[in-house]
Structures are given as structure tokens and as C-alpha cells.
Design a protein around this motif. Sequence first.
Motif, short mmCIF file in Angstrom:
data_model
loop_
_atom_site.label_atom_id
_atom_site.label_comp_id
_atom_site.label_asym_id
_atom_site.label_seq_id
_atom_site.Cartn_x
_atom_site.Cartn_y
_atom_site.Cartn_z
N ASN A 108 45.40 34.34 23.84
CA ASN A 108 44.06 33.74 23.64
C ASN A 108 43.81 32.60 24.64
OD1 ASN A 108 43.33 35.44 21.52
ND2 ASN A 108 44.34 34.13 20.01
N TYR A 109 44.23 32.84 25.86
CA TYR A 109 44.05 31.85 26.94
C TYR A 109 42.68 32.12 27.56
CZ TYR A 109 45.13 29.35 31.32
OH TYR A 109 45.11 28.51 32.40
N TYR A 110 41.62 31.50 26.97
CA TYR A 110 40.25 31.84 27.35
C TYR A 110 39.92 31.39 28.77
CZ TYR A 110 39.80 32.80 22.39
OH TYR A 110 39.98 33.32 21.14
N ARG A 111 40.43 30.28 29.18
CA ARG A 111 40.19 29.84 30.56
C ARG A 111 40.76 30.87 31.55
NH1 ARG A 111 39.14 25.13 33.34
NH2 ARG A 111 39.97 25.06 35.47
N GLY A 112 41.96 31.38 31.23
CA GLY A 112 42.57 32.42 32.08
C GLY A 112 41.72 33.68 32.12
N LEU A 113 41.15 34.06 30.96
CA LEU A 113 40.28 35.24 30.93
C LEU A 113 39.04 35.04 31.79
CD1 LEU A 113 40.60 36.04 27.12
CD2 LEU A 113 41.27 37.57 28.98
N ALA A 114 38.44 33.84 31.69
CA ALA A 114 37.24 33.56 32.50
C ALA A 114 37.57 33.60 33.99
CB ALA A 114 36.67 32.19 32.12
N LEU A 115 38.70 32.99 34.37
CA LEU A 115 39.09 32.99 35.78
C LEU A 115 39.45 34.39 36.27
CD1 LEU A 115 41.27 29.75 35.93
CD2 LEU A 115 39.09 30.13 37.06
N GLY A 116 40.13 35.16 35.42
CA GLY A 116 40.52 36.52 35.80
C GLY A 116 39.31 37.40 36.09
N TYR A 117 38.29 37.34 35.18
CA TYR A 117 37.10 38.16 35.41
C TYR A 117 36.30 37.63 36.61
CZ TYR A 117 37.75 40.97 31.22
OH TYR A 117 38.24 41.85 30.31
N ASN A 118 36.31 36.32 36.82
CA ASN A 118 35.69 35.75 38.02
C ASN A 118 36.33 36.33 39.29
OD1 ASN A 118 35.67 33.81 40.35
ND2 ASN A 118 34.32 32.64 39.02
N GLY A 119 37.66 36.39 39.30
CA GLY A 119 38.36 36.96 40.46
C GLY A 119 38.05 38.43 40.66
N LEU A 120 37.99 39.20 39.54
CA LEU A 120 37.62 40.62 39.65
C LEU A 120 36.23 40.76 40.25
CD1 LEU A 120 38.88 42.22 36.30
CD2 LEU A 120 39.78 42.61 38.60
N CYS A 121 35.31 39.92 39.77
CA CYS A 121 33.93 39.96 40.28
C CYS A 121 33.90 39.78 41.79
CB CYS A 121 33.11 38.87 39.59
SG CYS A 121 31.46 38.63 40.28
N ARG A 122 34.57 38.75 42.28
CA ARG A 122 34.54 38.45 43.71
C ARG A 122 35.24 39.52 44.54
NH1 ARG A 122 32.76 33.52 45.20
NH2 ARG A 122 32.35 31.98 43.57
N THR A 123 36.28 40.14 44.00
CA THR A 123 37.00 41.18 44.76
C THR A 123 36.22 42.48 44.78
OG1 THR A 123 39.06 40.15 44.03
CG2 THR A 123 39.23 42.32 45.05
N TYR A 124 35.59 42.83 43.62
CA TYR A 124 34.81 44.06 43.57
C TYR A 124 33.64 44.03 44.56
CZ TYR A 124 37.13 46.21 39.51
OH TYR A 124 38.03 46.81 38.69
N TYR A 125 32.93 42.88 44.65
CA TYR A 125 31.78 42.90 45.56
C TYR A 125 32.23 42.94 47.02
CZ TYR A 125 31.76 37.66 46.16
OH TYR A 125 32.04 36.36 46.45
N LEU A 126 33.46 42.50 47.32
CA LEU A 126 33.95 42.60 48.69
C LEU A 126 34.17 44.05 49.11
CD1 LEU A 126 36.53 39.68 49.05
CD2 LEU A 126 34.31 39.88 50.14
N ILE A 127 34.61 44.89 48.16
CA ILE A 127 34.88 46.29 48.51
C ILE A 127 33.70 47.19 48.16
CG2 ILE A 127 37.37 46.01 48.28
CD1 ILE A 127 37.26 47.29 45.54
N GLY A 128 32.54 46.58 47.82
CA GLY A 128 31.31 47.36 47.65
C GLY A 128 31.06 47.91 46.27
N GLU A 129 31.93 47.61 45.27
CA GLU A 129 31.74 48.12 43.91
C GLU A 129 30.93 47.07 43.13
OE1 GLU A 129 35.24 49.64 42.04
OE2 GLU A 129 36.05 50.46 43.90
N ILE A 130 29.60 47.03 43.42
CA ILE A 130 28.75 45.95 42.95
C ILE A 130 28.54 46.00 41.44
CG2 ILE A 130 26.56 44.76 43.27
CD1 ILE A 130 28.37 44.79 45.73
N ASP A 131 28.37 47.21 40.88
CA ASP A 131 28.14 47.32 39.44
C ASP A 131 29.34 46.78 38.65
OD1 ASP A 131 25.64 48.39 39.88
OD2 ASP A 131 26.35 50.47 39.80
N LYS A 132 30.55 47.13 39.12
CA LYS A 132 31.75 46.61 38.47
C LYS A 132 31.84 45.10 38.64
CE LYS A 132 34.82 50.65 38.77
NZ LYS A 132 36.11 51.15 39.30
N SER A 133 31.39 44.62 39.79
CA SER A 133 31.42 43.18 40.05
C SER A 133 30.52 42.44 39.08
CB SER A 133 30.97 42.91 41.49
OG SER A 133 30.85 41.54 41.75
N ILE A 134 29.30 42.92 38.88
CA ILE A 134 28.36 42.27 37.98
C ILE A 134 28.89 42.30 36.54
CG2 ILE A 134 26.04 42.45 37.00
CD1 ILE A 134 25.15 43.49 39.79
#
Length: 978
Positions: A108-134
Motif C-alpha cells: 500500500n505504498y501509494y506514493r510509489g504507485l503514483a510515481l510508477g504510473y507517472n514513469g509508465l506514462c512518460r515511457t509510453y509516450y516516448l515509444i508512441g503508445e499514447i493511449d497507454k500513456s494517457i
Amino acid sequence: MRALLSILLFLMALIAFGQNDLQSKIPVDKDSVILSNYRLKITQTINAFPDSAFVVIKKLEAFSAKGNYANSLADADYLYAQYFRRVQKPDSALLYFKKMITKSTKTNYYRGLALGYNGLCRTYYLIGEIDKSIEACNKGLDYTTNFEDTGNIVLADTQNALAIAFSRQNKMKEAISHLLVVDSIQKKEPLREDIIAAAYQSLGNIYLELKEYDSAEAYYLKANKEFEKIPGAGTFYFNTTNVFLGQVYYHKGQLEKADTLLTKTLSFFQQIEDGRTVAEINNYLGLVNFEKGNLEKAESYFQNSLNFQKENDYILEAAQSAIELGKLNIQRGKAAQAINFLQSALEYNREVKNGALNQKAYFLLSEANALQGNYKIAFTNLQIATKIKDSIQQAQSAEKIKEIEGIYQTESRDKEISLLTTKNDLVEQQKKNQRNLLWGIITIIVIASIFIFFQFRNRQKTTKKLRELDTAKSTFFANISHEFRTPLTLINGPIEDHLASDKLSPTERKNLKSALRNTQRLKDLVDQLLALARLESGNLKLNIQQANMPKFIIAQAEAFAFSCDEKNIAFSIEVGKDKKEDWFDQDVLENIIYNLMGNAIKYTPESGFIKLKGKRQGEKFEISVSNSGNYISLDQQQKIFFRFYQTDTKNPGTGIGLALTKDLTEIHKGDISVKSGKNGTSEFTVTLPINKNAFEESQIFHNSSEKKSMETHSYIEKFIEKEIVLPEDAPVILVVDDNKDIREYVRSIFENTYSVYTATNGKEGFEMAIEHIPDIVISDVMMPEEDGFTFTKHLKEHQLTSHIPVVLLTARTQITSKLEGMGIGADAYVTKPFNSQLLKATAENLIENRRKLQQRFAQEVVLMPKDISISSAEEQFLERLQKVLDANITNSNFNIEDFGSEMGVSRMQLHRKLKALTGQSASEFLRTQRLKLAIKLLQEKKISISEVGYTVGFNDPSYFTKCFKQEFGCSPSEYISK
């Protein structure tokens, strides 16, 4: 009342749970400081020195695992992901972000969850998977409400990431709304400088896309102003913004300004190996050169950008580069190539769904097809482009975006006013109905909050103080180490001067030698402190090279034989020999062996023993040093690698050496252990990887000669003894050492570029030197039959070998020994253990100096030995050479055999000696001297040209004319006329 009591108990339990949860997730003070230091070092190095950051991340992970800090382990996965995103490995980055999310969910490390999804967002838009990023960004925003986000850092950064994702789909309305949220957060409570600066960069990017270049430039400059507030921000952040500013200047038509700024940023990002940014800059430099009319240069930049984007699946950027290549080929009239590039751009953009890119691609396809005469297809493409343009025109309007910005600010104020009114009404209602309960709950919450606040603030102060203390300690050690060098030099110099005196009594000499040894000991300690400072700052990088590890270990260990003999210690080396090529850092391994052997010699009593062993363990190599001495208890074995730890305060030393050895071993991706027996025998074992695949490509050291060696490696392996092909004029080197392993190791250093001869002692070496006349000699000092000093003396006294440079190798480091070697004519003195690159550079420098002397000899018309020679033996040789030339130079029958006979040497010896002195063979030298004499006779103009030829020993006038022209570039008659 029961309901009110239940609420009160629930709130008190919630507060208590919060305290317990805080304690379970935050390590104890000391460990918290250590983890904070690790994170600080990672933050400082992740952009400019990602490999150094990677080493610290591993340490943070290991420390967190040891302390069983679950949340910190999740943070380690987040940092690994950031590292892989920085080095353009998005797949690995995604893997670690997902690992972090999994671990954070379990605790239940909520800060870690927020940061993890933030990182996924930024990586997905770099490789062009915009829907997954959003989708990932929205999940991250959901979790930001479940923890205390101090300074709203995670919330603002995730809003910024979401804005970038929308902008890459060309949905500027949605992008600007999220960035304005960041701006509204900033107005309520100032955000961290890097967060608001990133938002300003994103706003600049949107206005750049909307072609509002003045607005874009203003936001970029605002971003740089925020970066200026960050202590030690360095050049990374400014160069990031300057990439965008260069694009603005391009669009504003300021091409020279854009070219200069982008070229500077290209150099910076190439240096730190940020490939994605390098590709982006290449694309814009292509645009600048396209506008300048430099089409070939522009094409090169566009192609470099496209190749990188395709390789790393950055499909939006790949589409942009492909469009520019299509436009360039239309300009050149190459319609077919343009169509291929433009169709590729549409394919890349299929997943990104960027409307502006599609519109531009179809418009250019229309032009390309028209260029080919396919007007029907051209018209169809133009219709598609027009339709796309109409559909996005309203959303793309800069005025509309500005209108949205104004509406948003107004709506924000209205919402705040409405919310305030609602809250006031609610408070009034509660005052009427539940005044007593409310004040009671508020009192409890306030008391609990004050208690938690003061506890948290005290912890922050303690952490800050400890961090400052640790930084001050590291800085102090680095500075004081540098400061020690000056007084040590001033102490060392006078002691050496006094030792050179013959008037010292035995007692005085003994005391001065003791002072000199302790001065050297202080220098060693200073070097260790500086090495530790380099390790802590993350500036130590591996330079992995290819070499045979058994040979290297034996060569380094042999240097300690002298120290062992002084203490009457039995020293044995048991290393399995082979001819395999290994990959390791020679400097790091040299330091490891030096510290282990130095430690063993220090703690081994007189008449004890030391054993150095080495063996292969699959793709690793195990090195162990065992010695007799005192028993090390199990408790001491666990602490012995801690910095400044000593098993006994009465023991000599500082406790730095083994700690440094452990750090060096871990940097080399190895491990170290110790075991001790009750009989007093202790053994330290180091295991290191020796396979190239164990290291990053950036850690592999290459130079041109190594690359050639790698290309022909299999050939050399097969014909190592017989078939190494050297040029005819390859330098000849003679290696003299009584230790076979040292001879073979030195041979391996030079055998690919030198013709190598070896001898086992000075007597044998002198005979070989007379026979082969080498270009340089490398000799050990302590050898049977004839030592290195005597051998050097004989070389320098003999006419045939007096010119040969001599490099002495020895384990004896005393200054008096070096002075003795230099006094008898040695040209260089290298102390064991030696670095192979240093030894090779020393030999090459000495040979180069001899070549410069050759040029001077070759330019003399009449040899002047007293002016040029470097030893009395060489002077005698030159005087004899002059006499023989004076007597025979005009004799046309005087040949090379006669020349050698007159000089009292063989033809080969004469050839090698003259080659060393003048760079010419004996026949070339004789002919040159005759032609130089001819010049002198021609200048006097007393006899004809034919008579001059006969006078200087040429039987054929035409041959004389031919040789004269080859030597001086003109015929004798042309020379006279000039």
C-alpha cells in the motif's frame, strides 16, 4: 453520543495507525541518512553520468534489501527504470516501472504507485503508445490523493506528463488545460523549481507547435530562469531548454543563431550519450541546413535522426524525420524516394494519430505524385490533406488556446469563490448542531498534528544535519589530502638531499631512511584518501581492456618479492598459466593486488609465508592472498571491510586499504571475502568477471591499435609464435629479465608492433645486443650473473650499443636506486608493479627522441662528433667513421663490405648502428655522404660535373646525375644554375 464516541475513537486510531505506518516505512535515523545520500548521488549523476548512477542504485538496492525496507526497494526499481530510460532502453524501463507498481501494491505504498504510473506514462509516450500513456497518467493522478504529496510535486509532475502525452497527439486543448492546472498549483503554493520549469518547457512546446514563436521563446526563457534557482543545476537543464530555443530561432528565420545554439547542444548531448536528444537536434540541424541550401548536409542530419528513432521505436520522431526526408527529395526532384519516405511517415504515425503530421505527409505526397505526373493520386492526397487541416484548424488555433487559458483562469477563481462559500455555510451549520463535538475533535486533531509535525520536523533537521556532516567529511578528506602533498614534498626533498651526502654517520643515515619510508607511507595514505573521494563522488569509471590475466597478476606480484626478502618472508605464486584473453580494468586490478599484498606483508611476521593464487572459475577469475599471522575472529571478519575499522587499535594502519579494495572489487562487478583459521592463517579471496558481456559498452576501452588487434585476434591466436607479420622497418626491442613470466608479459605488450628478443640475464642480454643492435632495451635490475646496472654500463661503454636507450624495471623504489641507474646512463626507470600503457608510452617516447637525433645526424655534411654524440663510446665511433670516410669516400670501389671491415664490425652491425644514428642503411649513408661532398665541389666550380661524379666515387656520370636528382630534387647542372 455512541455514534460521536465511535467517530472520536476512529479518528484516534487513524492517527495512531498513521504513526505506526510512518515508522514502518521510514528507516531508523542512521539508515535514513544513508538512503538519502544514495538518492542525492543518483540525482546528481543520472543525467550526465548514468553509469555512475547505476552503481549507486545497486548499492541502494543492496542496503534496502539488507534492512528489509520494502518501500525503499520499490524506489530502487523506480531508479533502475529511470536509468534505462536515460540510456534509451525503454523496454527495460517499462519492466522496472511495472515491478515497482507490483511491490508498491503489496505494501500500500501509494506514493510509489503514483510515481510508477507517472514513469509508465512518460515511457509510453516516448515509444508512441499514447493511449497507454494517457491511461497510466490518469491512474497516477488517482493515487496522488492517497498520500501526503509535500509540495504537490508528484501531482504537478503527473499533470505535466499528461499534457505532453496529449500534445504528441496534437490535442492542444487538453494539453493546455493540464498545464494550466500545474500553473494554478504554483500560484497557491510555489512548486519545486524543476517541476514548474518543466511545465514552462511544455507550454513553450505547445506554442512552438502553434507557430506562436514569441510566446514559445518567452516560456523557454522562463524555464531557464527557474533552472537558475536550482543550486548546481549545471549545463544539463540549460542545454535541454536550449534545444527548444534553437528550434524557435529556426522558425523565426534566425538561421545562424539557430545553427550555433543547436551545434553547441549537439556536442553536449553527444558527450553524455543522450541518443534521443542527439537525434532530435540532428533533425532540426537538418532543417536549418535545408533552409540554407546545404541539401547534402541536411540529408545527413535527417538520416542520422531517422536511423536512431527507428532503432529505438520512437515512432513519432521517426515520422517527423521521414517527412523532412520526403520534402528534401521533392526539392531534389527525386519523387519515388520522397514517396517512400512519406508513406513510412504515415505508417509510423498510425499509432500516434497526430493529425498535423498526417496533414503534412498527405500534402507532400500530393506534390511528389504531381512531380511524377500521377495527377489523379496527387489530387486525392491533396483532398485528404485539406480535410485533415479543416478538422484540426479550430483546435489548433493559437487564439483559441489563449482564450482557453483566460477562461480557465476565470473558472478557477469562480470555483475557488464557490467552494469557499459552500465551506462557510457548512461551518455555520455545524456550529449550530455539533459545536461541542466539533471543537473536541478539532482539539484532538490539532494536538496530534502538532505532535506529528514536531516529530517530523525534528527528524528532518537530524537528517539534514547528518547529510551536511557526511558531505563536509568527504569534502574535508578530499581537500586535506590535496593539501598534504605540498608539505610532504617539502619534507621529502631535503631528506633525499641529505641522504645523497657522504658525510652522514650510520645512525644519521638510518634515521633519515626511516623518515623517507614514513614520508612515502603518508603519500600512499593520501592516494588512498583521494581514491575514496573519487569513489564517493561517482567519478571512478571502468576502462575494461583485453589482456591475459595470469600474466598480468604474475607481473604485478613479482614486484613484492623484494619486500618479502627484506622481512625474510617465503613468498610463492601459484597462478595457472594459459594464453586466453580476458577483459578487466588493469588499473583497478593493480590497486586490488597492491592493497592485498601490502596488507599481507604488513601483518606477516618475519620468517612467515605469503601465497598468491589465481585460477579460472568459468567466466570469472579467482585471486586469493593467504598469509601467516594472527587469527581474525568471525565478528572481526564481518567488520574488516568497513572503512577505518581496525582489528586491534595497536595494529599499524588506518583501516582504509581493505575498504578501498572492497569498493574497487564491487565497481568491477566482483566480490571479496575473508576466512581465517585458528592456526593464524588468513586468506582474502577476490572473484572478478572476465567476460566482455559482463560490462557495459561504455566501460570498454578501445583505441585504434586495440581495434586492429581485435580484428586479427583469431589469426594472432593461431600463429602467436611464428606468424606475426611486422613491417620491415619495425623497431627491435630486447627484453632482459630472469623471470620467464615477466619476459612473456612484456613480450605480449610489444610483439604486435615490435620485433622482440629476450634474454635471461645481463651477460646474455649484452651478447644479443651486440649481435642484433636493438632500438631499445628493457631490463630488470636484480638478475643473476650480471645485474641490470652492470649490463647498462656495458651497453653505454661499447661503440656499437652506446646509442641504445635503456629502460630499467625494478621493485626497489628507493630514490638512491633510481639515481644509481640514471648515473650509469639509463634513460628511464619504471617501478614494479608497472602499467603496460605507461611502459609502452615510455619506450615509444625514447625511440621518437632517437629518431629526432637521426634527423640531425643525417643533415650534417661533415660529422662533428663532439657536438652531437651523447657518450664517449659514441664519440669514438663517429671519429672512426669520419676517418674511414675521409680515406675512402672518393674510391669508387669502396663498398659496404669494405666499409664494415674498415670499421671493425660485420655488415649487419654496421647497418643497424648507422640506421639507429641516421635512419639510413649503410649503403644509403655512404651514397648520401658522397652526394653531400659533390655539393661542396659543385659550389667551388673548379671542375666539371662529370669530374665531380668521378671524384666522389661514381663510375657512371648518368648514374651520378640520377642519384643527385633523387637526393636534392634537381640535376647537378640545374643546381649550378640556381
